[in-house]
Design an enzyme around this catalytic site. Structure first.
Site: not given
Length: 99
Positions: A11, A15, A34, A69-70
């Protein structure tokens, strides 16, 4: 949001950095800041976002890059049938801000 057990490193890797196209879309839709935080023991994710308008924020979910992306992240975290991550809204208990 949560990360599946054993998926924490992947994960984080995905990113570092996020796709440039996704970053551009976020900025174009009024995202000012963000941050995503990972609790190491519970694997809970906490996202903090400042954006220009609720409508612009909502519109991000309609973009092709967000949907891709999801789908790219689906295997790492609980997701809905449309691949959007399962999340809860947390009620704000305290806030202070100076201008």
């Amino acid at each position: 949001m949560f990360v599946h057990a054993g998926s924490e490193a992947e994960y984080q890797r995905r990113h570092q950095p996020i796709w440039p196209e996704l970053e551009a879309t976020l900025l174009e839709h009024g995202v000012r800041t963000y941050s995503i935080f990972l609790h190491p023991e519970t694997r809970q994710l906490f996202a903090y976002v400042e954006f220009a308008s609720e409508a612009q924020w909502t519109d991000i979910a309609k973009t092709d890059v967000c949907r891709r992306w999801w789908a790219h992240m689906r295997e790492l975290m609980p997701s809905h049938p449309d691949n959007s991550p399962v999340s809860l809204e947390l009620p704000e208990i305290f806030h202070i801000e100076t201008r």
